[in-house]
Design a protein around this motif. Sequence first.
Motif, PDB file in Angstrom:
ATOM      1  N   LEU A   1       0.853  -1.184   0.000  1.00  0.00           N
ATOM      2  CA  LEU A   1       0.000   0.000   0.000  1.00  0.00           C
ATOM      3  C   LEU A   1       0.890   1.236   0.000  1.00  0.00           C
ATOM      4  CD1 LEU A   1      -2.569  -1.124   2.718  1.00  0.00           C
ATOM      5  CD2 LEU A   1      -2.752  -1.374   0.244  1.00  0.00           C
ATOM      6  N   CYS A   2       0.768   2.059  -1.020  1.00  0.00           N
ATOM      7  CA  CYS A   2       1.607   3.265  -1.170  1.00  0.00           C
ATOM      8  C   CYS A   2       0.739   4.503  -1.217  1.00  0.00           C
ATOM      9  CB  CYS A   2       2.418   3.179  -2.459  1.00  0.00           C
ATOM     10  SG  CYS A   2       3.594   1.875  -2.497  1.00  0.00           S
ATOM     11  N   GLY A   3      -0.004   4.713  -0.170  1.00  0.00           N
ATOM     12  CA  GLY A   3      -0.862   5.889  -0.115  1.00  0.00           C
ATOM     13  C   GLY A   3      -0.225   6.989   0.707  1.00  0.00           C
ATOM     14  N   GLY A   4      -0.969   8.000   0.955  1.00  0.00           N
ATOM     15  CA  GLY A   4      -0.487   9.103   1.777  1.00  0.00           C
ATOM     16  C   GLY A   4      -0.213  10.346   0.959  1.00  0.00           C
TER      17      GLY A   4
ATOM     18  N   GLU B   1      -5.778   4.228  -7.136  1.00  0.00           N
ATOM     19  CA  GLU B   1      -6.907   4.859  -6.454  1.00  0.00           C
ATOM     20  C   GLU B   1      -7.195   6.181  -7.153  1.00  0.00           C
ATOM     21  OE1 GLU B   1      -6.337   4.006  -1.783  1.00  0.00           O
ATOM     22  OE2 GLU B   1      -4.891   5.385  -2.679  1.00  0.00           O
ATOM     23  N   ALA B   2      -8.421   6.402  -7.538  1.00  0.00           N
ATOM     24  CA  ALA B   2      -8.793   7.706  -8.099  1.00  0.00           C
ATOM     25  C   ALA B   2      -8.851   8.732  -6.983  1.00  0.00           C
ATOM     26  CB  ALA B   2     -10.133   7.614  -8.806  1.00  0.00           C
ATOM     27  N   GLU B   3      -9.238   8.254  -5.807  1.00  0.00           N
ATOM     28  CA  GLU B   3      -9.340   9.114  -4.632  1.00  0.00           C
ATOM     29  C   GLU B   3      -8.999   8.270  -3.404  1.00  0.00           C
ATOM     30  OE1 GLU B   3     -12.827  11.645  -2.427  1.00  0.00           O
ATOM     31  OE2 GLU B   3     -12.907  11.384  -4.596  1.00  0.00           O
ATOM     32  N   GLY B   4      -8.141   8.797  -2.527  1.00  0.00           N
ATOM     33  CA  GLY B   4      -7.742   8.068  -1.337  1.00  0.00           C
ATOM     34  C   GLY B   4      -8.925   7.795  -0.422  1.00  0.00           C
ATOM     35  N   ARG B   5      -9.075   6.552  -0.031  1.00  0.00           N
ATOM     36  CA  ARG B   5     -10.179   6.162   0.861  1.00  0.00           C
ATOM     37  C   ARG B   5      -9.680   5.344   2.048  1.00  0.00           C
ATOM     38  NH1 ARG B   5     -14.038   9.597   0.103  1.00  0.00           N
ATOM     39  NH2 ARG B   5     -14.826   9.591  -2.010  1.00  0.00           N
ATOM     40  N   ASN B   6      -8.413   5.470   2.389  1.00  0.00           N
ATOM     41  CA  ASN B   6      -7.810   4.791   3.534  1.00  0.00           C
ATOM     42  C   ASN B   6      -7.554   3.309   3.272  1.00  0.00           C
ATOM     43  OD1 ASN B   6      -7.575   7.139   5.123  1.00  0.00           O
ATOM     44  ND2 ASN B   6      -9.750   6.979   5.650  1.00  0.00           N
ATOM     45  N   THR B   7      -6.997   2.672   4.288  1.00  0.00           N
ATOM     46  CA  THR B   7      -6.471   1.319   4.146  1.00  0.00           C
ATOM     47  C   THR B   7      -7.538   0.284   3.822  1.00  0.00           C
ATOM     48  OG1 THR B   7      -4.696   1.899   5.667  1.00  0.00           O
ATOM     49  CG2 THR B   7      -5.099  -0.446   5.322  1.00  0.00           C
TER      50      THR B   7
ATOM     51  N   MET C   1       1.553  -6.900  -5.601  1.00  0.00           N
ATOM     52  CA  MET C   1       0.481  -6.038  -6.065  1.00  0.00           C
ATOM     53  C   MET C   1       0.682  -4.694  -5.363  1.00  0.00           C
ATOM     54  SD  MET C   1      -3.658  -6.500  -5.556  1.00  0.00           S
ATOM     55  CE  MET C   1      -3.517  -8.244  -5.787  1.00  0.00           C
ATOM     56  N   VAL C   2       0.721  -3.633  -6.128  1.00  0.00           N
ATOM     57  CA  VAL C   2       0.968  -2.302  -5.585  1.00  0.00           C
ATOM     58  C   VAL C   2      -0.306  -1.478  -5.709  1.00  0.00           C
ATOM     59  CG1 VAL C   2       2.332  -0.189  -5.853  1.00  0.00           C
ATOM     60  CG2 VAL C   2       3.402  -2.425  -6.238  1.00  0.00           C
ATOM     61  N   ILE C   3      -0.699  -0.844  -4.615  1.00  0.00           N
ATOM     62  CA  ILE C   3      -1.860   0.037  -4.646  1.00  0.00           C
ATOM     63  C   ILE C   3      -1.374   1.430  -4.289  1.00  0.00           C
ATOM     64  CG2 ILE C   3      -4.137   0.535  -3.715  1.00  0.00           C
ATOM     65  CD1 ILE C   3      -4.452  -2.414  -3.183  1.00  0.00           C
ATOM     66  N   THR C   4      -1.622   2.378  -5.182  1.00  0.00           N
ATOM     67  CA  THR C   4      -1.202   3.754  -4.967  1.00  0.00           C
ATOM     68  C   THR C   4      -2.224   4.700  -5.589  1.00  0.00           C
ATOM     69  OG1 THR C   4       0.725   5.237  -5.076  1.00  0.00           O
ATOM     70  CG2 THR C   4       0.230   3.943  -7.059  1.00  0.00           C
ATOM     71  N   HIS C   5      -2.073   5.955  -5.299  1.00  0.00           N
ATOM     72  CA  HIS C   5      -2.954   6.972  -5.870  1.00  0.00           C
ATOM     73  C   HIS C   5      -2.602   7.167  -7.343  1.00  0.00           C
ATOM     74  CE1 HIS C   5      -4.886  10.835  -6.604  1.00  0.00           C
ATOM     75  NE2 HIS C   5      -5.647  10.552  -5.556  1.00  0.00           N
TER      76      HIS C   5
ATOM     77  N   ALA D   1     -10.389   0.325   2.248  1.00  0.00           N
ATOM     78  CA  ALA D   1     -10.834   0.325   0.853  1.00  0.00           C
ATOM     79  C   ALA D   1      -9.744  -0.220  -0.063  1.00  0.00           C
ATOM     80  CB  ALA D   1     -11.227   1.735   0.421  1.00  0.00           C
ATOM     81  N   SER D   2      -8.501   0.121   0.197  1.00  0.00           N
ATOM     82  CA  SER D   2      -7.395  -0.373  -0.618  1.00  0.00           C
ATOM     83  C   SER D   2      -7.249  -1.882  -0.493  1.00  0.00           C
ATOM     84  CB  SER D   2      -6.083   0.302  -0.212  1.00  0.00           C
ATOM     85  OG  SER D   2      -6.136   1.669  -0.486  1.00  0.00           O
ATOM     86  N   VAL D   3      -7.363  -2.378   0.719  1.00  0.00           N
ATOM     87  CA  VAL D   3      -7.271  -3.823   0.931  1.00  0.00           C
ATOM     88  C   VAL D   3      -8.437  -4.532   0.245  1.00  0.00           C
ATOM     89  CG1 VAL D   3      -7.345  -5.657   2.679  1.00  0.00           C
ATOM     90  CG2 VAL D   3      -5.911  -3.639   3.034  1.00  0.00           C
ATOM     91  N   ALA D   4      -9.632  -3.951   0.290  1.00  0.00           N
ATOM     92  CA  ALA D   4     -10.789  -4.552  -0.379  1.00  0.00           C
ATOM     93  C   ALA D   4     -10.565  -4.636  -1.884  1.00  0.00           C
ATOM     94  CB  ALA D   4     -12.053  -3.745  -0.071  1.00  0.00           C
ATOM     95  N   VAL D   5     -10.003  -3.598  -2.474  1.00  0.00           N
ATOM     96  CA  VAL D   5      -9.702  -3.615  -3.908  1.00  0.00           C
ATOM     97  C   VAL D   5      -8.672  -4.705  -4.212  1.00  0.00           C
ATOM     98  CG1 VAL D   5      -8.614  -2.291  -5.771  1.00  0.00           C
ATOM     99  CG2 VAL D   5     -10.353  -1.231  -4.337  1.00  0.00           C
ATOM    100  N   ALA D   6      -7.657  -4.819  -3.364  1.00  0.00           N
ATOM    101  CA  ALA D   6      -6.634  -5.853  -3.563  1.00  0.00           C
ATOM    102  C   ALA D   6      -7.246  -7.250  -3.508  1.00  0.00           C
ATOM    103  CB  ALA D   6      -5.534  -5.706  -2.511  1.00  0.00           C
ATOM    104  N   VAL D   7      -8.160  -7.470  -2.574  1.00  0.00           N
ATOM    105  CA  VAL D   7      -8.816  -8.770  -2.449  1.00  0.00           C
ATOM    106  C   VAL D   7      -9.636  -9.080  -3.698  1.00  0.00           C
ATOM    107  CG1 VAL D   7     -10.615 -10.058  -1.193  1.00  0.00           C
ATOM    108  CG2 VAL D   7      -8.855  -8.783   0.067  1.00  0.00           C
ATOM    109  N   VAL D   8     -10.424  -8.137  -4.154  1.00  0.00           N
ATOM    110  CA  VAL D   8     -11.249  -8.352  -5.349  1.00  0.00           C
ATOM    111  C   VAL D   8     -10.361  -8.668  -6.557  1.00  0.00           C
ATOM    112  CG1 VAL D   8     -12.815  -7.213  -6.988  1.00  0.00           C
ATOM    113  CG2 VAL D   8     -13.205  -6.996  -4.535  1.00  0.00           C
ATOM    114  N   HIS D   9      -9.280  -7.912  -6.714  1.00  0.00           N
ATOM    115  CA  HIS D   9      -8.377  -8.150  -7.842  1.00  0.00           C
ATOM    116  C   HIS D   9      -7.725  -9.532  -7.745  1.00  0.00           C
ATOM    117  CE1 HIS D   9      -5.675  -7.186 -11.123  1.00  0.00           C
ATOM    118  NE2 HIS D   9      -4.681  -7.653 -10.371  1.00  0.00           N
ATOM    119  N   ALA D  10      -7.213  -9.878  -6.578  1.00  0.00           N
ATOM    120  CA  ALA D  10      -6.548 -11.170  -6.408  1.00  0.00           C
ATOM    121  C   ALA D  10      -7.518 -12.328  -6.634  1.00  0.00           C
ATOM    122  CB  ALA D  10      -5.928 -11.261  -5.018  1.00  0.00           C
TER     123      ALA D  10
END
Length: 113
Positions: free
Chosen positions: A12-15, A86-92, A58-62, A94-103
């Motif tokens: 997760l590369c947000g912030g 991420e089109a818009e940051g929604r915290n950890t 798997m890398v998740i970033t803005h 939401a990012s983990v949920a996207v990663a799960v769906v993709h995986a």
Amino acid sequence: MTSTDLITPVILCGGNGTRLWPVSRKSRPKQFCSLTGEGSPFQDTLRRLEDAGCAAPMVITHADYRFIAADQLAETGSKGHAILLEAEGRNTAASVAVAVVHAMSEDPERLML
């Protein structure tokens, strides 16, 4: 395929880069800045995964950081990775949920770390 090949590391590369100003800025947040050595924390994480025996990370970033993430992945020689944006940051969560769906869409038996 070994059992470790089933494990997909998720990075997760947000912030926004506001806490370590002036080194870290919105245009280049802390995860992409060299803080303690040659590489950024993101690149250090990629290097730690090299010999772990896992699948490609798997890398998740803005979306704003897609080119920085891709460049730093290339600099480390990391191959076969997925970059989810991420089109818009929604915290950890939401990012983990996207990663799960993709995986799960790729392999329902895949484990994530």
